[in-house]
Structure formats: C-alpha cells, structure tokens
Design an enzyme around this catalytic site. Structure first.
Site, PDB file in Angstrom:
ATOM      1  N   TYR A 149      -5.058   4.686   0.363  1.00 60.70           N
ATOM      2  CA  TYR A 149      -6.071   3.773  -0.232  1.00 60.70           C
ATOM      3  C   TYR A 149      -5.654   2.941  -1.341  1.00 60.70           C
ATOM      4  CZ  TYR A 149      -8.720   6.369   3.382  1.00 60.70           C
ATOM      5  OH  TYR A 149      -8.968   6.908   4.381  1.00 60.70           O
ATOM      6  N   HIS A 150      -4.261   2.481  -1.462  1.00 67.17           N
ATOM      7  CA  HIS A 150      -3.875   1.716  -2.651  1.00 67.17           C
ATOM      8  C   HIS A 150      -3.534   0.190  -2.257  1.00 67.17           C
ATOM      9  CE1 HIS A 150      -2.730   6.087  -4.244  1.00 67.17           C
ATOM     10  NE2 HIS A 150      -4.055   5.903  -4.351  1.00 67.17           N
ATOM     11  N   PRO A 151      -4.468  -0.388  -1.570  1.00 66.64           N
ATOM     12  CA  PRO A 151      -3.961  -1.814  -1.341  1.00 66.64           C
ATOM     13  C   PRO A 151      -3.755  -2.763  -2.849  1.00 66.64           C
ATOM     14  CG  PRO A 151      -6.128  -1.515  -0.714  1.00 66.64           C
ATOM     15  CD  PRO A 151      -5.699  -0.278  -1.125  1.00 66.64           C
TER      16      PRO A 151
ATOM     17  N   ASP B 155       0.983  -1.174  -0.042  1.00 64.03           N
ATOM     18  CA  ASP B 155      -0.010  -0.093  -0.239  1.00 64.03           C
ATOM     19  C   ASP B 155       0.930   1.270   0.149  1.00 64.03           C
ATOM     20  OD1 ASP B 155      -2.161   1.716   0.207  1.00 64.03           O
ATOM     21  OD2 ASP B 155      -2.434   1.434   2.342  1.00 64.03           O
ATOM     22  N   HIS B 156       0.196   2.224  -0.305  1.00 65.14           N
ATOM     23  CA  HIS B 156       0.834   3.674  -0.159  1.00 65.14           C
ATOM     24  C   HIS B 156       0.532   4.347   0.991  1.00 65.14           C
ATOM     25  CE1 HIS B 156       1.486   3.754  -4.894  1.00 65.14           C
ATOM     26  NE2 HIS B 156       2.406   3.313  -4.170  1.00 65.14           N
TER      27      HIS B 156
END
Length: 551
Positions: free
Chosen positions: A468-470, A294-295
C-alpha cells in the site's frame, strides 16, 4: 466563483493537513481545504490495533483495484486510498520510516534539485516528536509523535532482532537516524495510545484559526484553468456544483492516484490518454500518471511452540477486553500496531543501502485480521523496496467518480523477481537461527517444499500483496516526463502545484507517510517564499565493506 481564498488545498491527506497548518500560520493568508471524505472520529481509525479495518471500509477509503497484473497471474490488486480527514494517514499501518539517505540523493540526481538528504533531513526533524530525545537526526516537540508502541513486551520481537544478529547482520539503534541498515525496534506514529495521523498532528490544531476553512463532502470535479493559469476549483457539494477562486495558488494533494486523475480530469496530461477518456486536452503533459511505483511484500508464517502470540487474542471476549482497556486507558494491545521490531538489509553485495524491509508480527493472521491457521503462530512481512517496475494511472471518463485505470506492472522484470527469491532465502536463514529455536515451529507459508527458483517465483506471483505504497505518478524533475519542477510547480502552468507522494521521482526504501509529511513541510516553505532550513551535515552510516559483502 462563489468565494475566493489565497490558497485552495485539494485533499486533507497527509500533505494537505501539513500545508493547511503551515500556510494558515500566516494570519494574512486565507486557506480552504476541500476533502470528499468525512470526519475521522471513529474508534476504528483512532485505535491503532484496528488498523486493518479502515483501509477495507468504503466509508474511509477509496476501494480501488488495479487492472489484471500480468506478472501476478492476472490478479487485480487492492489499492485503497484514504477518503477521510487525514487521508491515508488515517487508514495506514502507522509505521514511521523515513527511508535511506541515498533515496533522497537519488531524487536530486533525477533532477529534483536540492531535494538531497542534506536538504530533506531538517524537514524530517521539523516534523518529528521523537519520544527518546533529540540529536542530529531526531527532534522533540514537532507535531508528529513517534514511539515504539508497547516497547516490545512480547519476547518474539527481541528474538527476531537477536536472530538477525546471529545471522551476521548489524543491529541499529535507530533506523531513522544515522544508519538505516540492521535489526532493531520499529517506530510508529502513535501518541498516548491513539493513532497520530496527519489530521491529529497538523489539521485539528489549526482548525481553530479563523483564516482556515475545512470543507468535507466536497467532490472535486476539476481545476478551473484560464489558459495556462489555475484560476480555482470546481467541486460538487450536496448535489450542487460550485466554483471557488484561488487568489494565489491551487495546491493539489490528492495522492498518487487522485492527483494524476484530477490533473487529467482538468485537461492536463498525456494527450492520447485524455482523448481516450473523452477529456478535452488543455495542456499536453506526458508524464501525468506515468512512473507509478509501489512496494510488494509477502509474509512468512510459522507455527509458534509457545502460547504467547496474538492468535490467542482473536476471539471476541479478548477483543472486547482489549477494546475496553483502550477506551478507558488508551493502553494495552489496543494502543499498538503490533509491528514493534523490524529490519533493513541488503539483498546482495555492492549495494550501499538496504533494499529489503522486514516487519515482524507476533501473530499469524491475514490483513483482514482473521487467523491464518488454528493454533499459535508468528509471521514476518518481507519485501523488496527498490523495484524496477513502472506503471501508470489513467482517468477513464470525464467524471471524478469513474474509477481510474491503475496498472503497476508488478514483477515484469527479472531483477525484481530475483530480489524476491533473495527475500525467501535470506528470511529462512534468519528465522533458522538459535534465537528462534524456543519459538519456531513448522513453516506454514511458503512451506518447506518451496525451494527452487521456479517454485519461489510461482509462490510469489500467487501470494505477494501490495504494501500500500503507491507513489511517483507525477514525478518531480527536469526531464520531459517530469510533471512538477523542484519547486513542486506543475510544468507549463501557473499557480498550480502538486504536493504529495505522487511527486517522488523514485520510491524511497520504506513506508511513505514520513516522506510525504517531510515533502509537505519543505513545500510549505517554498510556497511562502521564506528561507529554507539550513542543510544538515549529519553523517550517513553505511556498512563497512559493503562493496564486497552482503552483510
């Protein structure tokens, strides 16, 4: 099996919408899309400025939370995932970032043959409807509309870009084009003032076709297996359980949390983890749910010396006026996500590609849309986009509504922590440039007192948030931990593919919606067995002297 279709697509998210459109182009192929969420007609989804609401609304998003994260003082991090037509493209920030060319070359080196930049760029272009015209990198006329919102009318956007140039960084005319690195305008998936989700771009135009059926409210229980072959899907609808057969393939597009969870619920995954969840092991595949990435990001907040920020628009009369203008004309502040300028920079010399990303916002507010402090302010979101941390997703019980166990292991290594220290120090230097002098007031967050490595580390642990980049939890590759091969087929299985952000080997440098759509566009050609688009020879622009200079 109550019905049968050639293709069953699990999930109407970004990838599922693309596949529904592309596969149903063949009138001889029947396609079923199963989606647990409902319709996406709500103004809260379609009006871009309302972006913070859908992701925090249980009707539109799965409200997942991580296990306590050891590197973040034990905080449980919010991990919402789309639960509506369009999936996470209906709840996201609409930011359009392809990533750097080196990201996809990295995929190929990780075992995803022919997923290098040369082979991926044609599929980015296939999807693209770029407002400003076509070239070797961009396209006009594709399904996915991309523009710059309100064209940076607020002077703070251009001041941020100028500050970056004054600090010695490059400008970039198009970070999705020849060169990602630099400061410039940010792009968003909006058409005529409306969120241009994958549902609007791909699914709805295809729903008029007689060979495509879209079923909402369908809770997927498991993929039905016949030995090593996917035979169909079992789902629950209105209190009744049904099974539907796939004559050709089952295509799993449930996202980076949902896809590994559903594979595990179907008996496909690490044997020990399945047994712990009370699930019968049908195919021991150790990489399912592993490699999760994630980020992270945090935001610098400053008071603004001029009354030109969005903080003046957070009162109810202003919100009503913005909403009314949007409803009548699809224009004004309601028609943008407000992230209209950005930057991609390198944290240190010796990196050929950027690893730090900025989103600039001419307001100071929280993700729930409330003011961060009284008065006017602005903020810049900053994060390190090439993390070393790796986590996992695990089913916890043999039922699809049992929340999965999610752990990212954020900041569990020194290189990631060091990169965030650079985020703090480099951002302060940028905002201190003379271009920001007319606007820059006191630093509210992190605060001038946060200076030492230990102070910065403590601030980041307490304040950093998910971007919110899983992704990457069913990675594509050829090693023993790969879940799918370079054709997106589940290893050791027949008639079963995974196609979404979970199959990324490592995470790209940027937001994930554009890479997910590209992946599905390319996978559609693989599924149909048609010739792939010819690889591109477009040049990749790198900073001169990157080997010895940070900027």
């Amino acid at each position: 099996m109550s019905e049968s279709f050639d293709y069953i697509i699990i999930g109407a998210g970004s990838a599922g919408c693309v596949l529904a459109n592309r596969l149903s182009e063949d009138p001889g192929a029947s396609v079923l899309v199963l989606e647990y969420g409902g319709r996406d007609k709500s103004i809260l989804i379609q009006m871009p400025t309302a972006l913070s609401i859908p992701m925090n609304t249980a009707r539109f998003a799965w409200q997942f939370y991580t296990e306590p994260e050891p590197g973040l003082n034990g905080r449980r991090m919010h991990c919402p995932r789309g639960k509506v037509l369009g999936g996470s493209s209906s709840i996201n920030g609409m930011v359009y970032v392809r990533g750097h060319a080196h990201d996809y070359d990295e995929w190929a080196r990780a075992g995803a043959a022919n997923w290098d930049y040369r082979h991926c760029l044609p599929y980015f272009r296939k999807a693209d409807d770029w407002k400003f015209g076509a070239d070797a990198y961009r396209n006009r006329g594709g399904p996915l509309s991309v523009n710059n919102g309100n064209e940076m009318k607020n002077p703070l956007y251009r001041a941020f870009i100028e500050a970056g140039a004054q600090a010695g960084y490059m400008r970039t005319e198009d970070y999705n084009g020849r060169r990602q690195e630099g400061f410039g305008a940010m792009h968003m998936t909006v058409r005529n003032g409306v969120r241009w989700s994958a549902a609007n771009a791909y699914l709805k135009p295809a729903m008029q076709r007689r060979n495509l059926k879209v079923q909402t409210g369908a809770l997927i229980r498991r993929i039905v297996l016949d030995g090593a072959r996917a035979r169909g899907v079992e789902y629950q609808l209105g209190g009744k359980v049904a099974q539907v057969a796939a004559r050709r393939e089952v295509l799993l597009c449930a996202g980076s949390v949902g896809s590994p969870q559903l594979l595990q619920l179907s008996g496909i995954g690490p044997a020990a983890a399945l047994k712990d969840a009370g699930i019968q092991v049908l195919h021991d595949l150790p990489g399912v749910g592993e490699n999760l990435q994630d980020h992270l990001e945090f935001y610098f907040q400053f008071r603004c010396r001029r009354p030109i920020t969005l903080n003046a628009k957070l009162n109810w009369p202003s919100k009503f006026a913005i909403g009314a203008r949007w409803l009548l004309f699809k224009s004004g502040l309601g028609a943008t996500n407000h992230f209209e300028s950005c930057a991609f920079i390198r944290s240190r010399a010796g990196l050929p590609a950027p690893d730090i990303q900025y989103h600039f916002l001419p307001g100071a507010m929280r993700y729930d849309g409330r003011a961060a402090f009284a008065g006017h302010g602005f903020q810049v979101h900053v994060g390190h986009n090439k993390p070393n941390a790796r986590g996992r997703v695990r089913a916890t019980a043999p039922h699809p509504l049992a929340p999965p166990s999610i752990l990212f292991n954020y900041l569990d290594n020194e290189p990631d922590r060091a990169a965030f220290r650079q985020c703090v120090r480099l951002t302060r230097e940028i905002i201190s440039q003379s271009a920001m002098d007319p606007y820059r007031g006191d630093e509210i967050q992190p605060g001038a007192a946060v200076q030492s490595d230990s102070d910065i580390d403590a601030f980041v642990r307490e304040s950093v948030e998910s971007a919110y980049h899983p992704s990457c939890s069913c990675k594509m590759g050829a090693d023993k931990m790969a879940v799918v091969d370079a054709e997106t087929r589940v290893r050791g299985m027949e008639n079963l593919r995974v196609i979404d952000s979970s199959i990324f080997p490592p995470i790209p440098n940027g937001n994930l919606n554009a890479p997910t759509i590209m992946t599905a566009e390319r996978a559609a050609d693989l599924i149909k067995g048609r010739g792939m688009l010819p690889p591109s020879d477009a040049e990749v622009g790198l900073a001169e002297g990157w080997e010895g200079r940070q900027r």
